[in-house]
Design an enzyme around this catalytic site. Structure first.
Site, mmCIF file in Angstrom:
data_model
loop_
_atom_site.group_PDB
_atom_site.id
_atom_site.type_symbol
_atom_site.label_atom_id
_atom_site.label_comp_id
_atom_site.label_asym_id
_atom_site.label_seq_id
_atom_site.Cartn_x
_atom_site.Cartn_y
_atom_site.Cartn_z
ATOM 1 N N LEU A 274 -72.661 -44.946 26.647
ATOM 2 C CA LEU A 274 -72.229 -46.187 27.944
ATOM 3 C C LEU A 274 -72.927 -44.890 28.374
ATOM 4 C CD1 LEU A 274 -69.719 -47.723 26.809
ATOM 5 C CD2 LEU A 274 -71.974 -48.826 26.710
ATOM 6 N N CYS A 275 -73.423 -45.727 30.292
ATOM 7 C CA CYS A 275 -73.757 -45.251 30.919
ATOM 8 C C CYS A 275 -72.465 -44.219 31.550
ATOM 9 C CB CYS A 275 -73.463 -45.760 32.108
ATOM 10 S SG CYS A 275 -73.676 -45.112 34.240
ATOM 11 N N PRO A 276 -72.178 -43.195 31.833
ATOM 12 C CA PRO A 276 -73.164 -42.127 32.538
ATOM 13 C C PRO A 276 -74.456 -40.992 31.512
ATOM 14 C CG PRO A 276 -71.728 -40.489 32.794
ATOM 15 C CD PRO A 276 -71.000 -42.091 33.080
ATOM 16 N N LEU A 277 -74.055 -41.232 30.465
ATOM 17 C CA LEU A 277 -74.702 -40.262 29.225
ATOM 18 C C LEU A 277 -75.821 -40.365 29.111
ATOM 19 C CD1 LEU A 277 -71.191 -40.704 26.948
ATOM 20 C CD2 LEU A 277 -71.192 -38.658 28.652
ATOM 21 N N ASP B 74 -77.780 -48.580 24.706
ATOM 22 C CA ASP B 74 -77.365 -49.812 26.376
ATOM 23 C C ASP B 74 -77.844 -49.805 27.103
ATOM 24 O OD1 ASP B 74 -75.347 -49.946 29.087
ATOM 25 O OD2 ASP B 74 -74.888 -48.085 29.600
#
Lengths: 170, 85
Positions: free
Chosen positions: B20-23, B47
């Site tokens: 998920l964000c921010p990955l 995501d």
């Protein structure tokens, strides 16, 4: 999409990288994620990013405390135990239970822990300002801070934030 | 944004499935740093936020989003590293 995101500087008309300036004021586990996510993302976009850690937010860069941030279920109607009467959040063990549940959420979603996020941010060159007043008030020593944090007062942060394109208080 | 079918070359592939964000943006940024300008990163995500985030990243960094494809479970991106990173 060929121009990199830059902002013109006042005097020379030359461009500089965009800049994000955050104030992180919350020392809960759930409160630590938003500033770390935003700063890490900004740095990933090639922006300069700086976070001013103040009051309870200073715990996020306090080596003695950043592993132990908690979720407070009392007076938190959105927390992990929101389906229970909120007053039960005052019971012994309720904070530990809510904290454990949120840690599991984060881990199940493959999100980094707070210490991992702090390392990621530092690795990208995010600047950490440690509020000197908070350190004085709460008895935090320079040695307690994660490496690379600058001890600074409000004027230093405002000087940094004055040249920022995005400023947020979290 | 338009969905396009691509027969894109890629110099590197990064699978951010399940992240998920921010990955995805964080990892894509690190991967792009390893490439030279003009080289292409193939990014795979699950995501749904990536459909907005990856074009935004390209706007901010000066990279060029060559293509986007959606499958039932994934979003596929081809990102050409810009000259400024």
């Amino acid at each position: 999409m060929t121009d990199v995101a830059t902002a013109p500087t006042e005097a020379s008309g030359e461009t500089r990288p965009r800049r994000l300036a955050l104030v992180a004021s919350k020392g809960t586990l759930d409160g630590a994620y938003p500033p770390l996510i935003l700063a890490t993302t900004a740095a990933s976009l090639g922006w300069e990013a700086g976070v001013y850690f103040t009051f309870y937010g200073l715990d996020i860069i306090n080596e003695r405390r950043l592993q132990k941030l908690k979720v407070a279920p009392l007076a938190n109607p959105s927390g992990p135990v929101h389906y229970m009467p909120n007053l039960l959040g005052a019971l012994p063990g309720a904070t530990a239970a809510a904290t454990a549940m949120m840690r599991k959420w984060m881990s199940d979603a493959s999100l980094p822990t707070v210490p991992e996020f702090v390392d990621m941010a530092r690795g990208l060159g995010v600047r950490f300002f440690a509020c000197s007043t908070t350190m004085g008030v709460m008895g935090v020593a320079a040695d307690d801070l994660v490496k690379g944090a600058d001890i600074a007062g409000a004027a230093a942060f405002l000087d940094y934030a004055a040249d920022a394109d995005v400023q947020l208080f979290i | 944004m338009t969905d396009t079918t691509h027969d894109q070359r890629a110099d590197a592939t990064l699978d951010c499935s399940g992240l998920l964000c921010p990955l995805p943006v964080y990892k894509a940024s690190l991967a792009l740093r390893q490439l030279s300008p003009g080289q292409v990163l193939h990014l795979v995500t699950t995501d749904p936020g990536a459909l907005e985030d990856v074009p935004a990243m390209a706007r901010q960094t000066g990279d060029t989003l060559l293509g986007v494809e959606r499958t039932e479970t994934n979003q596929l991106f081809w990102i050409e590293k810009g000259p400024h990173r």
